[in-house]
Design a protein around this motif. Sequence first.
Motif, PDB file in Angstrom:
ATOM      1  N   UNK A 253       0.887  -1.171   0.000  1.00  0.00           N
ATOM      2  CA  UNK A 253       0.000   0.000   0.000  1.00  0.00           C
ATOM      3  C   UNK A 253       0.915   1.207   0.000  1.00  0.00           C
ATOM      4  N   UNK A 254       0.349   2.365  -0.322  1.00  0.00           N
ATOM      5  CA  UNK A 254       1.171   3.575  -0.290  1.00  0.00           C
ATOM      6  C   UNK A 254       1.140   4.238   1.082  1.00  0.00           C
ATOM      7  N   UNK A 255       0.135   3.914   1.868  1.00  0.00           N
ATOM      8  CA  UNK A 255      -0.031   4.609   3.148  1.00  0.00           C
ATOM      9  C   UNK A 255      -0.358   3.619   4.261  1.00  0.00           C
ATOM     10  N   UNK A 256      -0.044   4.011   5.485  1.00  0.00           N
ATOM     11  CA  UNK A 256      -0.389   3.177   6.638  1.00  0.00           C
ATOM     12  C   UNK A 256      -1.903   2.996   6.745  1.00  0.00           C
ATOM     13  N   UNK A 257      -2.649   3.976   6.267  1.00  0.00           N
ATOM     14  CA  UNK A 257      -4.107   3.882   6.279  1.00  0.00           C
ATOM     15  C   UNK A 257      -4.577   2.692   5.439  1.00  0.00           C
ATOM     16  N   UNK A 258      -3.862   2.425   4.367  1.00  0.00           N
ATOM     17  CA  UNK A 258      -4.197   1.290   3.509  1.00  0.00           C
ATOM     18  C   UNK A 258      -4.069  -0.041   4.235  1.00  0.00           C
ATOM     19  N   UNK A 259      -3.153  -0.131   5.180  1.00  0.00           N
ATOM     20  CA  UNK A 259      -3.000  -1.344   6.006  1.00  0.00           C
ATOM     21  C   UNK A 259      -4.084  -1.376   7.072  1.00  0.00           C
ATOM     22  N   UNK A 260      -4.340  -0.234   7.649  1.00  0.00           N
ATOM     23  CA  UNK A 260      -5.277  -0.152   8.766  1.00  0.00           C
ATOM     24  C   UNK A 260      -6.700  -0.515   8.330  1.00  0.00           C
ATOM     25  N   UNK A 289      -2.538  -8.240  15.078  1.00  0.00           N
ATOM     26  CA  UNK A 289      -2.099  -9.229  16.070  1.00  0.00           C
ATOM     27  C   UNK A 289      -0.890  -8.757  16.861  1.00  0.00           C
ATOM     28  N   UNK A 290      -0.063  -7.939  16.234  1.00  0.00           N
ATOM     29  CA  UNK A 290       1.176  -7.508  16.897  1.00  0.00           C
ATOM     30  C   UNK A 290       1.175  -6.012  17.199  1.00  0.00           C
ATOM     31  N   UNK A 291      -0.009  -5.456  17.360  1.00  0.00           N
ATOM     32  CA  UNK A 291      -0.118  -4.007  17.648  1.00  0.00           C
ATOM     33  C   UNK A 291       0.743  -3.658  18.853  1.00  0.00           C
ATOM     34  N   UNK A 292       1.475  -2.572  18.762  1.00  0.00           N
ATOM     35  CA  UNK A 292       2.311  -2.128  19.877  1.00  0.00           C
ATOM     36  C   UNK A 292       3.742  -2.608  19.789  1.00  0.00           C
ATOM     37  N   UNK A 293       3.967  -3.658  18.996  1.00  0.00           N
ATOM     38  CA  UNK A 293       5.351  -4.140  18.860  1.00  0.00           C
ATOM     39  C   UNK A 293       5.758  -4.275  17.398  1.00  0.00           C
ATOM     40  N   UNK A 294       4.829  -3.922  16.501  1.00  0.00           N
ATOM     41  CA  UNK A 294       5.131  -3.991  15.068  1.00  0.00           C
ATOM     42  C   UNK A 294       4.799  -2.646  14.434  1.00  0.00           C
ATOM     43  N   UNK A 295       5.737  -2.098  13.679  1.00  0.00           N
ATOM     44  CA  UNK A 295       5.503  -0.850  12.950  1.00  0.00           C
ATOM     45  C   UNK A 295       5.572  -1.181  11.464  1.00  0.00           C
ATOM     46  N   UNK A 296       4.448  -1.003  10.774  1.00  0.00           N
ATOM     47  CA  UNK A 296       4.392  -1.281   9.339  1.00  0.00           C
ATOM     48  C   UNK A 296       4.770  -0.015   8.582  1.00  0.00           C
ATOM     49  N   UNK A 297       5.693  -0.152   7.648  1.00  0.00           N
ATOM     50  CA  UNK A 297       6.243   1.006   6.949  1.00  0.00           C
ATOM     51  C   UNK A 297       6.036   0.901   5.438  1.00  0.00           C
ATOM     52  N   UNK A 301       5.051   6.501   2.709  1.00  0.00           N
ATOM     53  CA  UNK A 301       4.317   7.181   3.778  1.00  0.00           C
ATOM     54  C   UNK A 301       5.310   7.808   4.756  1.00  0.00           C
ATOM     55  N   UNK A 302       5.556   9.115   4.588  1.00  0.00           N
ATOM     56  CA  UNK A 302       6.526   9.790   5.459  1.00  0.00           C
ATOM     57  C   UNK A 302       6.028   9.863   6.893  1.00  0.00           C
ATOM     58  N   UNK A 303       4.709   9.891   7.067  1.00  0.00           N
ATOM     59  CA  UNK A 303       4.159   9.901   8.424  1.00  0.00           C
ATOM     60  C   UNK A 303       4.552   8.643   9.173  1.00  0.00           C
ATOM     61  N   UNK A 304       4.476   7.492   8.498  1.00  0.00           N
ATOM     62  CA  UNK A 304       4.893   6.223   9.118  1.00  0.00           C
ATOM     63  C   UNK A 304       6.406   6.198   9.316  1.00  0.00           C
ATOM     64  N   UNK A 305       7.136   6.621   8.298  1.00  0.00           N
ATOM     65  CA  UNK A 305       8.605   6.578   8.387  1.00  0.00           C
ATOM     66  C   UNK A 305       9.147   7.533   9.455  1.00  0.00           C
TER      67      UNK A 305
END
Length: 315
Positions: A253-260, A289-297, A301-305
């Motif tokens: 996806x291009x954005x974290x929103x696309x994963x969410x 499943x891994x919320x809080x310990x996994x950061x999807x990049x 998405x500069x906001x995520x990075x």
Amino acid sequence: MTPLERWNGGRKTPRRALACSLFFALGCGSTFPRVPPSEVARTPREATEVTLCVLYQERFTRPLWNGVRATGEAWDYTIASVLLRHPAGLVMVDPAFGRSVADDLWRAGPLFQLALGGPRGKRPLVEVMEEAGLSPEDVDYAVVTHVHWDHVGALADLPRARVLASLGELKWAQPFTRFVENGAMPHHLKRAKSRLYAFPFNGPPVDGFQQSFDVFGDGAIVAVPLPGHTPGSTGYLVRGPGGVTYFFIGDTTWTAKGVELPAHKTLPMDLDQAALTTTLARVHAMAEARAGELVVLPAHDAGALSKLPTCGEAR
Ligand SMILES: [Zn+2]
């Protein structure tokens, strides 16, 4: 590291398959399968950790509807690379713009520039590295999520780096001959050909992905297949400081929103929409499943990075 297979010539050209209809791209027809929680296993935690920092080469604000099915929000868009510091050496994820970026755009023609912008605001990776006090000569490895022009453009500028990409991705791109073909510029790979290594996904299941490839054999950087955007698109799970795993998903996806959500891009930029639907459902399930310990990049998405430090800046 043992290189498993060198890139070599003589394979057939796959049929061009821009499979995504505009209707589907807008999210009107996509149904995401649910991945059972039992399939989202945890990666065993081991000793080696990797430190990470970002090198931004282009950055501006776009409306979010331009990237994912959503309205009223802004998208902090970027073209960037991430530098990993592993005991085996420095590893660059997706070396993006090369010194030749202006020439690449000029040769790609006006339609390409209309879609992706001109050279203004696009900075070569090596220039950004030098500003951050880093030398391109010091990069030992480059790992790529896929071979689109804006993810491998600087390979030639990292003269010592061994370049690792999935076997499926390199097989797909190998027959390309046009200056720009399926979003790739074949000269980017050809200029690094003597340093190019293809890896198969021959490792065990990881985090619900049925196959993997452990880059250094210590679980610190593990590649998993993310087919859809391109056939051999690859994600990298990187064990960062403080028990956090960073998941580089390229252009899944291009954005974290696309994963969410999850949701596809709003533009038809993916070769196999059905495969991408399965891939995105799996990434979404893993993020939950891994919320809080996994950061999807997602790569753009500069906001995520921005959860990572910028190279050369103290935090
Ligand atoms: Zn791409």
